[in-house]
Design a protein around this motif. Structure first.
Motif, PDB file in Angstrom:
ATOM      1  N   PRO A   1       1.284 -14.245   7.284  1.00 17.14           N
ATOM      2  CA  PRO A   1       1.392 -15.260   6.226  1.00 17.14           C
ATOM      3  C   PRO A   1       2.217 -14.817   5.030  1.00 17.14           C
ATOM      4  O   PRO A   1       2.774 -15.655   4.318  1.00 17.14           O
ATOM      5  N   ASP A   2       2.324 -13.511   4.782  1.00 16.90           N
ATOM      6  CA  ASP A   2       3.104 -13.048   3.636  1.00 16.90           C
ATOM      7  C   ASP A   2       4.588 -12.934   3.960  1.00 16.90           C
ATOM      8  O   ASP A   2       5.399 -12.728   3.056  1.00 16.90           O
ATOM      9  N   VAL A   3       4.950 -13.067   5.229  1.00 19.56           N
ATOM     10  CA  VAL A   3       6.368 -13.007   5.624  1.00 19.56           C
ATOM     11  C   VAL A   3       6.948 -14.405   5.755  1.00 19.56           C
ATOM     12  O   VAL A   3       8.110 -14.646   5.427  1.00 19.56           O
ATOM     13  N   ILE A   4       6.136 -15.346   6.234  1.00 16.58           N
ATOM     14  CA  ILE A   4       6.606 -16.726   6.385  1.00 16.58           C
ATOM     15  C   ILE A   4       6.635 -17.389   5.010  1.00 16.58           C
ATOM     16  O   ILE A   4       5.687 -18.015   4.575  1.00 16.58           O
ATOM     17  N   ARG A   5       7.742 -17.195   4.313  1.00 15.84           N
ATOM     18  CA  ARG A   5       7.931 -17.820   2.999  1.00 15.84           C
ATOM     19  C   ARG A   5       9.334 -18.417   2.984  1.00 15.84           C
ATOM     20  O   ARG A   5      10.191 -18.045   2.197  1.00 15.84           O
ATOM     21  N   ASP A   6       9.595 -19.334   3.909  1.00 13.85           N
ATOM     22  CA  ASP A   6      10.932 -19.892   4.078  1.00 13.85           C
ATOM     23  C   ASP A   6      11.487 -20.475   2.791  1.00 13.85           C
ATOM     24  O   ASP A   6      10.790 -21.153   2.042  1.00 13.85           O
ATOM     25  N   CYS A   7      12.775 -20.212   2.584  1.00 14.68           N
ATOM     26  CA  CYS A   7      13.527 -20.855   1.523  1.00 14.68           C
ATOM     27  C   CYS A   7      13.595 -22.348   1.850  1.00 14.68           C
ATOM     28  O   CYS A   7      13.669 -22.714   3.008  1.00 14.68           O
ATOM     29  N   THR A   8      13.543 -23.218   0.848  1.00 14.47           N
ATOM     30  CA  THR A   8      13.589 -24.661   1.100  1.00 14.47           C
ATOM     31  C   THR A   8      14.711 -25.350   0.337  1.00 14.47           C
ATOM     32  O   THR A   8      14.653 -26.554   0.094  1.00 14.47           O
TER      33      THR A   8
ATOM     34  N   ALA B   1       0.848  -1.186   0.000  1.00 10.74           N
ATOM     35  CA  ALA B   1       0.000   0.000   0.000  1.00 10.74           C
ATOM     36  C   ALA B   1       0.883   1.235   0.000  1.00 10.74           C
ATOM     37  O   ALA B   1       1.583   1.490   0.974  1.00 10.74           O
ATOM     38  N   ASP B   2       0.892   1.972  -1.107  1.00  9.17           N
ATOM     39  CA  ASP B   2       1.696   3.188  -1.219  1.00  9.17           C
ATOM     40  C   ASP B   2       0.922   4.384  -0.676  1.00  9.17           C
ATOM     41  O   ASP B   2      -0.288   4.501  -0.864  1.00  9.17           O
ATOM     42  N   GLY B   3       1.651   5.281  -0.019  1.00 12.61           N
ATOM     43  CA  GLY B   3       1.065   6.550   0.376  1.00 12.61           C
ATOM     44  C   GLY B   3       0.093   6.490   1.526  1.00 12.61           C
ATOM     45  O   GLY B   3      -0.721   7.396   1.704  1.00 12.61           O
ATOM     46  N   GLU B   4       0.154   5.441   2.349  1.00 12.26           N
ATOM     47  CA  GLU B   4      -0.728   5.349   3.506  1.00 12.26           C
ATOM     48  C   GLU B   4      -0.334   6.388   4.558  1.00 12.26           C
ATOM     49  O   GLU B   4       0.766   6.946   4.535  1.00 12.26           O
ATOM     50  N   ALA B   5      -1.209   6.603   5.518  1.00 10.35           N
ATOM     51  CA  ALA B   5      -0.905   7.524   6.614  1.00 10.35           C
ATOM     52  C   ALA B   5       0.153   6.914   7.520  1.00 10.35           C
ATOM     53  O   ALA B   5       0.084   5.725   7.850  1.00 10.35           O
ATOM     54  N   ALA B   6       1.128   7.694   7.925  1.00  7.86           N
ATOM     55  CA  ALA B   6       2.206   7.211   8.781  1.00  7.86           C
ATOM     56  C   ALA B   6       1.659   6.756  10.130  1.00  7.86           C
ATOM     57  O   ALA B   6       0.714   7.342  10.668  1.00  7.86           O
ATOM     58  N   GLY B   7       2.256   5.689  10.663  1.00 13.11           N
ATOM     59  CA  GLY B   7       1.899   5.204  11.990  1.00 13.11           C
ATOM     60  C   GLY B   7       0.838   4.133  12.008  1.00 13.11           C
ATOM     61  O   GLY B   7       0.552   3.562  13.069  1.00 13.11           O
ATOM     62  N   ASP B   8       0.255   3.810  10.860  1.00  7.81           N
ATOM     63  CA  ASP B   8      -0.798   2.791  10.787  1.00  7.81           C
ATOM     64  C   ASP B   8      -0.177   1.468  10.348  1.00  7.81           C
ATOM     65  O   ASP B   8       0.028   1.228   9.161  1.00  7.81           O
ATOM     66  N   PHE B   9       0.151   0.608  11.305  1.00  3.02           N
ATOM     67  CA  PHE B   9       0.705  -0.706  10.997  1.00  3.02           C
ATOM     68  C   PHE B   9       0.547  -1.596  12.225  1.00  3.02           C
ATOM     69  O   PHE B   9       0.183  -1.121  13.303  1.00  3.02           O
ATOM     70  N   ASP B  10       0.826  -2.904  12.062  1.00  2.00           N
ATOM     71  CA  ASP B  10       0.582  -3.865  13.134  1.00  2.00           C
ATOM     72  C   ASP B  10       1.849  -4.347  13.844  1.00  2.00           C
ATOM     73  O   ASP B  10       1.820  -4.606  15.041  1.00  2.00           O
TER      74      ASP B  10
ATOM     75  N   GLY C   1       0.420  -7.898   4.216  1.00  2.00           N
ATOM     76  CA  GLY C   1       0.899  -6.782   3.413  1.00  2.00           C
ATOM     77  C   GLY C   1       1.623  -5.748   4.255  1.00  2.00           C
ATOM     78  O   GLY C   1       1.846  -5.944   5.449  1.00  2.00           O
ATOM     79  N   TRP C   2       1.948  -4.626   3.622  1.00  2.00           N
ATOM     80  CA  TRP C   2       2.712  -3.600   4.320  1.00  2.00           C
ATOM     81  C   TRP C   2       2.526  -2.233   3.665  1.00  2.00           C
ATOM     82  O   TRP C   2       2.243  -2.135   2.475  1.00  2.00           O
ATOM     83  N   PRO C   3       2.670  -1.169   4.464  1.00  2.74           N
ATOM     84  CA  PRO C   3       2.640   0.183   3.904  1.00  2.74           C
ATOM     85  C   PRO C   3       4.036   0.570   3.419  1.00  2.74           C
ATOM     86  O   PRO C   3       5.047   0.039   3.890  1.00  2.74           O
ATOM     87  N   GLN C   4       4.096   1.501   2.486  1.00  2.00           N
ATOM     88  CA  GLN C   4       5.389   2.013   2.043  1.00  2.00           C
ATOM     89  C   GLN C   4       5.195   3.410   1.447  1.00  2.00           C
ATOM     90  O   GLN C   4       4.108   3.769   1.031  1.00  2.00           O
ATOM     91  N   TYR C   5       6.285   4.191   1.474  1.00  4.94           N
ATOM     92  CA  TYR C   5       6.256   5.572   0.961  1.00  4.94           C
ATOM     93  C   TYR C   5       5.069   6.344   1.560  1.00  4.94           C
ATOM     94  O   TYR C   5       4.276   6.959   0.847  1.00  4.94           O
ATOM     95  N   CYS C   6       4.966   6.290   2.881  1.00  5.29           N
ATOM     96  CA  CYS C   6       3.795   6.862   3.562  1.00  5.29           C
ATOM     97  C   CYS C   6       3.822   8.387   3.614  1.00  5.29           C
ATOM     98  O   CYS C   6       4.872   9.022   3.503  1.00  5.29           O
ATOM     99  N   ARG C   7       2.642   8.948   3.828  1.00  6.09           N
ATOM    100  CA  ARG C   7       2.506  10.385   4.053  1.00  6.09           C
ATOM    101  C   ARG C   7       2.907  10.697   5.489  1.00  6.09           C
ATOM    102  O   ARG C   7       2.417  10.048   6.425  1.00  6.09           O
ATOM    103  N   THR C   8       3.781  11.657   5.679  1.00 11.54           N
ATOM    104  CA  THR C   8       4.217  12.016   7.019  1.00 11.54           C
ATOM    105  C   THR C   8       4.641  13.479   7.049  1.00 11.54           C
ATOM    106  O   THR C   8       5.066  14.034   6.024  1.00 11.54           O
TER     107      THR C   8
END
Length: 211
Positions: free
Chosen positions: A194-201, A18-27, A72-79
């Motif tokens: 679930p989008d981070v746990i993508r272990d190399c095998t 998600a590009d351009g989200e508001a800064a500080g909104d994440f888990d 997912g993840w935010p990036q290039y947020c508005r701040t």
């Protein structure tokens, strides 16, 4: 050293950005530690990056501290936070390899934390310093092939507060690329989404020795 590496599963969960989200909104955060010899071999040498100079001897370096959603993840947020001064990014060279890396991480990820630049880099350093990097990797001087699970096992052994669900190892071009550690906002380990746990095998991933 035991041998066994992990193959990056590109067919798992679709990646949501998600590009351009508001800064500080994440888990939560993902702390990404890159194996410097891999980055140098695949990109850094061609760029003549100072990170790849023979005298540096970088092992696992801080790629970034990334704000993350449960999916997912935010990036290039508005701040409203000001961009860092050159001396601020330069001060991260000892753990990030080059000041340009610090600037890019701020632009793409740091702005999304809602923190001032100086506070973001302070937090990133704190997160990096909280990780015990296995001695075998800090002193690895020769090229080896091994399973990624061995890399994960080594990190779990020296960081007993981590679990297999809070650590993942990625590969690129059949090489060990990164160790990624999931942390809550207090920088305590937590399960990855679930989008981070993508272990190399891979069972024979390459890990070049420190230069």
């Amino acid at each position: 050293m035991a041998c066994c590496v992990v193959f990056l599963n590109l067919t798992s969960v679709p990646i949501a950005q998600a590009d351009g989200e508001a800064a500080g909104d994440f888990d939560y955060y993902v702390l990404a530690l890159s194996w410097s010899p891999t980055w140098c071999a695949l990109e850094g040498d061609a760029r003549q990056s100072p990170q790849c100079a023979q005298k540096e001897e970088f092992s696992f370096v801080l790629h970034g501290l990334w704000p993350q959603y449960e999916d997912g993840w935010p990036q290039y947020c508005r701040t409203t936070a000001r961009d860092p001064q050159k001396r601020t990014t330069a001060a991260m060279t000892d753990i990030m390899g080059a000041p340009g890396a610090a600037w890019y991480q701020w632009k793409k990820h740091g702005r999304c934390t809602g923190l001032a630049a100086s506070d973001y880099f302070r937090l990133a350093r704190l997160a990096y310093d909280s990780v015990e990097i296995p001695e075998v990797f800090q002193s690895l001087k020769r090229d080896v092939k091994l399973p990624a699970s061995v890399v994960e096992d080594a990190f779990l052994e020296v960081n007993p507060n981590y679990t297999r669900d809070s650590v993942t190892v990625t590969c690129r071009d059949r090489r060990i690329q990164e160790v990624r550690i999931c942390l809550n906002r207090a920088l305590m380990p937590r399960d990855c989404g679930p989008d981070v746990i993508r272990d190399c095998t891979l069972s024979d991933a390459r890990m070049d020795g420190i230069r």
